[in-house]
Design an enzyme around this catalytic site. Structure first.
Site, PDB file in Angstrom:
ATOM      1  N   GLY A   1       0.839  -1.204   0.000  1.00 16.04           N
ATOM      2  CA  GLY A   1       0.000   0.000   0.000  1.00 16.04           C
ATOM      3  C   GLY A   1       0.870   1.248   0.000  1.00 16.04           C
ATOM      4  O   GLY A   1       0.566   2.237   0.678  1.00 16.04           O
TER       5      GLY A   1
ATOM      6  N   ARG B   1       0.475   5.699  -1.691  1.00 16.34           N
ATOM      7  CA  ARG B   1       0.020   6.966  -1.099  1.00 16.34           C
ATOM      8  C   ARG B   1      -0.114   6.798   0.419  1.00 16.34           C
ATOM      9  O   ARG B   1       0.122   5.704   0.955  1.00 16.34           O
ATOM     10  CB  ARG B   1      -1.300   7.416  -1.723  1.00 16.34           C
ATOM     11  CG  ARG B   1      -2.440   6.453  -1.512  1.00 16.34           C
ATOM     12  CD  ARG B   1      -3.761   6.997  -2.056  1.00 16.34           C
ATOM     13  NE  ARG B   1      -4.856   6.198  -1.567  1.00 16.34           N
ATOM     14  CZ  ARG B   1      -5.721   5.535  -2.341  1.00 16.34           C
ATOM     15  NH1 ARG B   1      -5.606   5.602  -3.655  1.00 16.34           N
ATOM     16  NH2 ARG B   1      -6.707   4.843  -1.806  1.00 16.34           N
TER      17      ARG B   1
ATOM     18  N   VAL C   1      -2.377  -7.616  -2.815  1.00 23.66           N
ATOM     19  CA  VAL C   1      -1.913  -8.463  -1.703  1.00 23.66           C
ATOM     20  C   VAL C   1      -2.938  -9.521  -1.290  1.00 23.66           C
ATOM     21  O   VAL C   1      -2.621 -10.425  -0.519  1.00 23.66           O
ATOM     22  CB  VAL C   1      -1.512  -7.629  -0.465  1.00 23.66           C
ATOM     23  CG1 VAL C   1      -0.360  -6.695  -0.787  1.00 23.66           C
ATOM     24  CG2 VAL C   1      -2.710  -6.870   0.115  1.00 23.66           C
TER      25      VAL C   1
ATOM     26  N   ASN D   1       0.839  -2.791   5.219  1.00 26.32           N
ATOM     27  CA  ASN D   1       0.087  -1.549   5.404  1.00 26.32           C
ATOM     28  C   ASN D   1      -1.139  -1.438   4.501  1.00 26.32           C
ATOM     29  O   ASN D   1      -2.080  -0.715   4.818  1.00 26.32           O
ATOM     30  CB  ASN D   1       1.051  -0.369   5.145  1.00 26.32           C
ATOM     31  CG  ASN D   1       0.334   0.945   4.959  1.00 26.32           C
ATOM     32  OD1 ASN D   1      -0.107   1.577   5.916  1.00 26.32           O
ATOM     33  ND2 ASN D   1       0.201   1.377   3.693  1.00 26.32           N
TER      34      ASN D   1
ATOM     35  N   TYR E   1     -14.517  -3.795   9.013  1.00 30.09           N
ATOM     36  CA  TYR E   1     -13.217  -3.124   9.179  1.00 30.09           C
ATOM     37  C   TYR E   1     -12.625  -3.414  10.562  1.00 30.09           C
ATOM     38  O   TYR E   1     -11.475  -3.835  10.690  1.00 30.09           O
ATOM     39  CB  TYR E   1     -13.384  -1.617   8.969  1.00 30.09           C
ATOM     40  CG  TYR E   1     -12.084  -0.842   8.981  1.00 30.09           C
ATOM     41  CD1 TYR E   1     -11.214  -0.872   7.893  1.00 30.09           C
ATOM     42  CD2 TYR E   1     -11.718  -0.070  10.090  1.00 30.09           C
ATOM     43  CE1 TYR E   1     -10.016  -0.154   7.905  1.00 30.09           C
ATOM     44  CE2 TYR E   1     -10.525   0.649  10.104  1.00 30.09           C
ATOM     45  CZ  TYR E   1      -9.690   0.603   9.012  1.00 30.09           C
ATOM     46  OH  TYR E   1      -8.510   1.313   9.028  1.00 30.09           O
TER      47      TYR E   1
END
Ligand SMILES: NC(=O)c1ccc[n+]([C@@H]2O[C@H](COP(=O)([O-])OP(=O)(O)OC[C@H]3O[C@@H](n4cnc5c(N)ncnc54)[C@H](O)[C@@H]3O)[C@@H](O)[C@H]2O)c1
Length: 253
Positions: free
Chosen positions: A13, A16, A60, A86, A150
């Site tokens: 990741g 950004r 990933v 990440n 999440y």
């Protein structure tokens, strides 16, 4: 310094946000960095102008792509000293509106991705007595509304970190977990309304969002020899949010 002597890091990741800031901080420390992302254009733009980076396009959550990515990093950089898992996605919604596809989309990047990348890097990390830093979230430290997928994925990342520390400690491999508080990245801004932003400012003892670099500094520290006796830890980098909880506003000084 020869290519095989220079320490390396893989950051997923990395196109950004927190991953890009962490990449820059590793470069400042003299590491070569494999920048992993599935957003081809953003990855190319992020890597332009940076020296000592190897951008690799990879999702990933896909075992086949992860295997190819790790092989490419080893072929081109020669060693893996640090892995930073990440890459993450956020999707906030109530339980009854989170259908199985939404749940899987979050799980496959946030939890499967950490499992897959860590497993694929494990033999190389064993050789270097390397490190893993997994990025979870304050949403994994305590339950809150709208975070069924999440928050659960991030709680899983915290426990997966401890499993890795327990099993791979005997190789000298350390695994730690960083739980960021709010940072104004593209991921956060897509799900934080102005109300949420104001409420975070109010609830965080330091009264603000964190910066990408403030998270990256802790990631780089945990990946360094300065943290050589630290493993299996979950560390909130959140301006004090988690330690105080959501206190009663009427009891504040
Ligand atoms: N920003 C915050 O407030 C915050 C708070 C807590 C935790 N986090 C966590 O920090 C991490 C980084 O978040 P950010 O805010 O920098 O987000 P971001 O959206 O700015 O960056 C995430 C990057 O990951 C990449 N990515 C997503 N899924 C991928 C996949 N399957 N394969 C490869 N690349 C993929 C994206 O293309 C993007 O470049 C995430 O794990 C996130 O959950 C962020």
């Amino acid at each position: 310094m020869g290519v095989t002597m220079q320490k390396t890091a893989i950051v997923t990741g990395a196109a950004r946000g927190i991953g890009l800031a962490t990449t820059r901080l590793f470069l400042d420390e003299g590491r070569r960095v494999a920048m992993i992302d599935r957003d081809a254009q953003a990855l190319q733009e992020a890597a332009e102008g940076l020296e000592n980076v190897l951008p690799v396009l990879c999702d990933v959550s896909r075992p086949d792509q992860v295997e190819v990515m790790v092989a490419e990093v080893l072929a081109k950089l020669g060693r893996i000293d640090a892995l930073v898992n990440n890459a993450g996605v956020a999707d906030f919604g109530p339980i009854d509106q989170t259908d199985f596809q939404r749940w899987r989309t979050v799980m496959e990047t946030n939890l499967d991705g950490v499992f897959l990348c860590s497993q694929a890097c494990a033999p190389a990390l064993k050789e270097t007595r390397g490190t893993i830093v997994n990025i979870a979230s304050i949403s994994g430290l305590r339950a809150s509304t709208l975070r069924v997928a999440y928050g659960t994925s991030k709680a899983g990342v915290m426990h997966l970190t401890q499993q890795q520390a327990a099993e791979w400690g005997e190789w000298g491999v350390r695994a730690n977990c960083v739980c960021p508080g709010p940072v104004a990245t593209k991921l956060a801004m897509a799900v934080h309304t102005q109300d949420i932003i104001d409420a975070y400012h109010d609830a965080i003892p330091l009264n603000r969002y964190g910066s990408e670099e403030e998270i990256g500094n802790v990631i780089v520290f945990l990946s360094s020899d300065k943290a050589s006796f630290v493993t299996g830890q979950v560390i909130a980098v959140d301006g004090g949010f988690e330690s105080t909880g959501i206190g009663l506003p009427s009891l504040r000084v």
